[in-house]
Motif scaffolding. Structure first.
Motif, mmCIF file in Angstrom:
data_model
loop_
_atom_site.group_PDB
_atom_site.id
_atom_site.type_symbol
_atom_site.label_atom_id
_atom_site.label_comp_id
_atom_site.label_asym_id
_atom_site.label_seq_id
_atom_site.Cartn_x
_atom_site.Cartn_y
_atom_site.Cartn_z
ATOM 1 N N LEU A 100 -9.632 -13.245 22.524
ATOM 2 C CA LEU A 100 -10.344 -12.113 22.553
ATOM 3 C C LEU A 100 -9.889 -11.169 22.153
ATOM 4 O O LEU A 100 -10.246 -9.990 21.974
ATOM 5 C CB LEU A 100 -11.574 -11.932 23.583
ATOM 6 C CG LEU A 100 -12.606 -13.202 23.924
ATOM 7 C CD1 LEU A 100 -13.194 -13.078 25.337
ATOM 8 C CD2 LEU A 100 -13.426 -12.782 22.818
ATOM 9 N N GLY A 101 -8.365 -11.070 22.049
ATOM 10 C CA GLY A 101 -7.789 -9.979 21.652
ATOM 11 C C GLY A 101 -7.047 -9.159 23.146
ATOM 12 O O GLY A 101 -6.493 -8.208 22.891
ATOM 13 N N MET A 102 -7.428 -9.772 24.252
ATOM 14 C CA MET A 102 -6.959 -8.980 25.359
ATOM 15 C C MET A 102 -5.377 -9.346 25.400
ATOM 16 O O MET A 102 -4.801 -10.357 25.082
ATOM 17 C CB MET A 102 -7.364 -9.605 26.732
ATOM 18 C CG MET A 102 -8.900 -9.267 26.982
ATOM 19 S SD MET A 102 -9.486 -9.832 28.505
ATOM 20 C CE MET A 102 -11.222 -10.305 28.128
ATOM 21 N N ILE A 122 -12.751 -3.513 26.876
ATOM 22 C CA ILE A 122 -11.437 -3.111 27.058
ATOM 23 C C ILE A 122 -10.447 -3.187 25.799
ATOM 24 O O ILE A 122 -9.364 -2.906 25.728
ATOM 25 C CB ILE A 122 -10.783 -4.055 28.213
ATOM 26 C CG1 ILE A 122 -10.970 -5.374 27.944
ATOM 27 C CG2 ILE A 122 -11.447 -3.443 29.473
ATOM 28 C CD1 ILE A 122 -10.317 -6.226 29.037
ATOM 29 N N VAL A 123 -10.996 -4.173 24.853
ATOM 30 C CA VAL A 123 -10.431 -4.165 23.654
ATOM 31 C C VAL A 123 -10.864 -3.450 22.681
ATOM 32 O O VAL A 123 -10.059 -2.673 21.928
ATOM 33 C CB VAL A 123 -10.321 -5.847 23.225
ATOM 34 C CG1 VAL A 123 -9.292 -5.937 21.887
ATOM 35 C CG2 VAL A 123 -9.743 -6.893 24.274
ATOM 36 N N ARG A 126 -20.107 -14.383 22.940
ATOM 37 C CA ARG A 126 -18.826 -13.609 23.518
ATOM 38 C C ARG A 126 -17.815 -13.426 22.340
ATOM 39 O O ARG A 126 -17.452 -12.286 22.298
ATOM 40 C CB ARG A 126 -18.251 -14.421 24.536
ATOM 41 C CG ARG A 126 -16.955 -13.681 24.994
ATOM 42 C CD ARG A 126 -16.314 -14.445 26.327
ATOM 43 N NE ARG A 126 -15.883 -15.713 25.957
ATOM 44 C CZ ARG A 126 -15.064 -16.671 26.728
ATOM 45 N NH1 ARG A 126 -15.329 -16.372 28.088
ATOM 46 N NH2 ARG A 126 -14.582 -17.897 26.362
ATOM 47 N N ALA A 127 -17.694 -14.523 21.489
ATOM 48 C CA ALA A 127 -16.579 -14.246 20.298
ATOM 49 C C ALA A 127 -17.251 -13.600 19.270
ATOM 50 O O ALA A 127 -16.532 -12.522 18.683
ATOM 51 C CB ALA A 127 -16.324 -15.743 19.946
ATOM 52 N N MET A 181 -17.199 -9.334 19.289
ATOM 53 C CA MET A 181 -15.906 -8.760 18.614
ATOM 54 C C MET A 181 -16.265 -8.420 17.198
ATOM 55 O O MET A 181 -15.141 -7.953 16.798
ATOM 56 C CB MET A 181 -14.595 -9.333 18.941
ATOM 57 C CG MET A 181 -14.411 -9.599 20.478
ATOM 58 S SD MET A 181 -14.148 -8.271 21.442
ATOM 59 C CE MET A 181 -12.583 -7.870 20.876
ATOM 60 N N GLU A 208 -8.295 -9.971 17.591
ATOM 61 C CA GLU A 208 -9.655 -9.342 17.823
ATOM 62 C C GLU A 208 -10.496 -9.694 16.330
ATOM 63 O O GLU A 208 -11.568 -9.461 16.495
ATOM 64 C CB GLU A 208 -9.342 -7.612 17.707
ATOM 65 C CG GLU A 208 -8.766 -7.027 18.850
ATOM 66 C CD GLU A 208 -8.504 -5.680 18.487
ATOM 67 O OE1 GLU A 208 -9.117 -4.711 17.519
ATOM 68 O OE2 GLU A 208 -7.548 -5.197 19.170
ATOM 69 N N LYS A 267 -12.874 -0.945 22.829
ATOM 70 C CA LYS A 267 -13.247 0.244 23.521
ATOM 71 C C LYS A 267 -14.457 0.647 23.404
ATOM 72 O O LYS A 267 -14.566 2.068 22.903
ATOM 73 C CB LYS A 267 -12.029 1.348 23.020
ATOM 74 C CG LYS A 267 -10.731 0.799 23.007
ATOM 75 C CD LYS A 267 -9.968 0.965 24.379
ATOM 76 C CE LYS A 267 -8.413 0.653 24.352
ATOM 77 N NZ LYS A 267 -7.987 0.257 25.745
ATOM 78 N N LEU A 292 -16.981 -7.876 28.188
ATOM 79 C CA LEU A 292 -15.663 -7.187 28.769
ATOM 80 C C LEU A 292 -14.683 -7.041 27.588
ATOM 81 O O LEU A 292 -14.093 -5.909 27.798
ATOM 82 C CB LEU A 292 -15.234 -8.317 29.634
ATOM 83 C CG LEU A 292 -13.649 -8.316 30.139
ATOM 84 C CD1 LEU A 292 -13.651 -6.928 31.146
ATOM 85 C CD2 LEU A 292 -13.042 -9.416 31.119
ATOM 86 N N ALA A 293 -14.378 -8.031 26.611
ATOM 87 C CA ALA A 293 -13.504 -7.751 25.553
ATOM 88 C C ALA A 293 -13.957 -6.430 24.711
ATOM 89 O O ALA A 293 -13.294 -5.696 24.284
ATOM 90 C CB ALA A 293 -13.321 -8.876 24.998
ATOM 91 N N GLN A 348 -4.021 -7.606 30.563
ATOM 92 C CA GLN A 348 -5.423 -7.321 30.735
ATOM 93 C C GLN A 348 -5.982 -8.554 31.144
ATOM 94 O O GLN A 348 -6.984 -8.718 32.049
ATOM 95 C CB GLN A 348 -5.991 -6.763 29.175
ATOM 96 C CG GLN A 348 -6.024 -5.512 29.058
ATOM 97 C CD GLN A 348 -6.337 -5.095 27.702
ATOM 98 O OE1 GLN A 348 -6.234 -6.229 26.712
ATOM 99 N NE2 GLN A 348 -6.925 -3.992 27.391
#
Lengths: 296, 249
Positions: A200-202, B111-112, B156-157, B160, B84, B114, B107-108, A206
């Motif tokens: 997911l890019g973390m 934090i990814v 979830r995927a 992004m 990403e 933003k 979550l992603a 993270q």
């Protein structure tokens, strides 16, 4: 088997006294016996003037015992977690350094580590600090010594309290033990979790912070609590360098007045009760985690 | 796809070894924007490995992998930037068991990408609607069936906003009655024009959704053609044998 027969014969009640009774006899009798013994000993102590005197001499040491335990555990947790992360790292330097540390500290008896920290490392460290006047002044200021009384190289070994030395020794020893607990916890989380987080890019950090560590720490909570109990008992070794915790006070009192039975009775009573409270906490934690696991 | 001459994924002369086994052998593959490519082949043929090389969950020993103009296999590449843009769905779902369904999807994004809490929640809820389980937002993954878990994993995927979606045997761990609900979501996604690379044994899905089907065997790309051609007129003996085994009954 007998349960089903009993259930058939006696219709199920809201409060099944028989079943409750049987359960207590089977699983909780030890605890009842423990409490009964507690009460008996407390009664004996407070009806006997000599034992009261013993009690009054030793009990103030509890705060020292608990302080050492809490501080050591706090630092050991940090050291252990960082060491565990270093040990699973692909970085060769981090891996080798951390493994060296863990193997070294696990290989030395705790008593020996305590003596080394107290009589070798602390004085040596003081010598090093004293050879750098600026650092020496700074530390003295930090210690709250008035500026006009600060002298170069005035910091002496005896200025470093025994409790501080012992905390270092315990924190590093238990840090080595607990790093293995944390490492096992982290490795118990399947590889798929890390892959999913990374996909997911973390970043690695993270993924550790948000996905792996929360699950790993949850899994190792009972093992951590277990280490806490072991640490609490091991603080008795602090008496080797005269830290005024309960074992030291007991030794002092018993040898001065030649009252070993009395001193050791009170001491055992205190340790057993401190640890049993912790152990109950561990049981409760395990039961809760089990329930959580079934629920979530 | 003739309208876009530059491939979004470009795999060039890739080799990969596991100890003494050759997992990938001289693989070349171009995938264009909006294409749905299905990879089939016997187990151990390297199809999952190939998929995982695209977002560097596996490193390659030789050759080059380019994704959206970035060279994935170069050590200096910030792989998180690539990931990403590349969503991935796993055979074992790999949902985060310590988070609720909604938190899994948020979550992603937080934090990814933003995104703020409000925006992330909106995106997550919209995607749960899309995969057909809006009522499961606040439950933990372990309370869901396999099919529902996999749909959450897809959501979830997708949260992004990836340019590419990779599916690694997304229905292989599912009970038969749940396969359709996952494939339906994937079909809808394909119709929307998402670029997809799918490793699967679902030949029905390949026929219905794929622009191209790749047949792999022993780490090599053996055939690469349209589903109709590949299923009805396989060019090689190996592919013919494989198809006869899985379509026999």
């Amino acid at each position: 088997m007998t349960d089903t027969i009993a259930d058939a014969r006696y219709p199920r009640q809201l409060f099944d006294i028989r079943r409750l009774g049987r359960q207590i006899v089977q699983r909780q009798l030890w605890f009842i016996a423990f409490i009964a013994l507690d009460v008996l000993i407390l009664y004996a102590i407070f009806t006997d003037p000599i034992l009261v005197e013993t009690w009054n001499f030793i009990v103030p040491g509890i705060s020292v015992t608990i302080q050492i335990t809490l501080w050591s555990f706090f630092f050991a947790t940090i050291v252990g977690l960082l060491t565990a992360l270093a040990r699973i790292s692909k970085n060769a330097l981090l891996y080798n350094l951390s493994t060296f540390y863990v193997e070294l500290f696990r290989g030395l008896p705790l008593l020996v580590i305590i003596l080394i920290f107290s009589f070798v490392i602390t004085p040596a460290l003081i010598d090093v600090i004293a050879s750098i006047p600026a650092l020496d002044d700074f530390l003295q200021q930090l210690a709250g010594i008035a500026p006009d009384r600060i002298a170069t190289t005035a910091l002496r070994s005896r200025d470093v309290e025994e409790t501080a030395r012992i905390t270092f020794a315990f924190a590093l020893t238990y840090g080595a033990f607990m790093s293995e607990v944390f490492r096992a916890g982290i490795e118990s989380i399947g590889r798929g979790q890390m892959e999913a987080a990374r996909s997911l890019g973390m970043s690695y950090v993270q993924a550790m912070r948000y996905i792996i560590l929360p699950q790993a720490l949850r899994n190792v909570l009972p093992a951590m609590a277990n280490n806490f109990v072991l640490l609490l008992k091991d603080t008795s070794l602090a008496s080797a360098i005269a830290v005024p915790e309960i074992s030291q006070l007991t030794r002092q009192y018993s040898s001065n007045r030649f009252r070993y039975p009395q001193g050791l009775l009170v001491l055992s009573f205190l340790y057993a009760n401190l640890t049993i409270v912790m152990s109950m906490g561990v049981y409760w934690l395990e039961a809760r985690l089990q329930a959580d696991k079934q629920e979530s | 796809m003739a309208d876009d001459p530059k491939p979004i994924i470009s795999i060039r002369n890739v080799y990969k070894h596991f100890r003494n086994v050759t997992a990938l052998k001289q693989v070349d593959l171009d995938i264009y924007h909006g294409e749905v490519v299905v990879i089939i082949g016997p187990s151990g043929s390297g199809k999952s490995t190939l998929l995982r090389c695209i977002n560097r969950l596996e490193t390659i020993d030789e050759g080059d992998v380019w994704v959206d103009g970035i060279q994935v296999n170069q050590p200096g590449t910030n792989i998180n930037r690539v990931r990403e843009e590349v969503g991935m769905v796993f055979q074992q779902f790999n949902l985060f068991p310590n988070l609720t369904v909604l938190q899994n999807i948020m979550l992603a994004q937080r934090i990814v990408r933003k995104r703020n809490e409000h925006e992330a929640t909106q995106v997550a809820r919209a995607l749960l609607d899309k995969v057909g389980i809006p009522e499961k937002a606040d439950v933990f993954p372990s309370k869901l069936s396999g099919g529902q878990q996999q749909r959450v994993a897809i959501a979830r995927a997708l949260a992004m906003n990836p340019k590419i979606m990779l599916f690694d045997e997304p229905t292989s761990a599912l009970d038969p009655e749940m396969i359709k609900e996952v494939l339906d979501v994937m079909l809808a996604l394909a119709k929307e024009g998402m670029t997809m690379v799918v490793v699967t044994h679902e030949m029905g899905f390949a026929r219905a959704a794929a622009n191209r089907v790749i047949f792999m065997d022993q780490g090599e790309k053996i055939e690469d053609s349209t589903p109709a051609d590949l299923f009805d007129h396989p060019k090689t003996e190996r592919c013919r044998q494989f198809l006869s085994k899985i379509l026999a009954h």
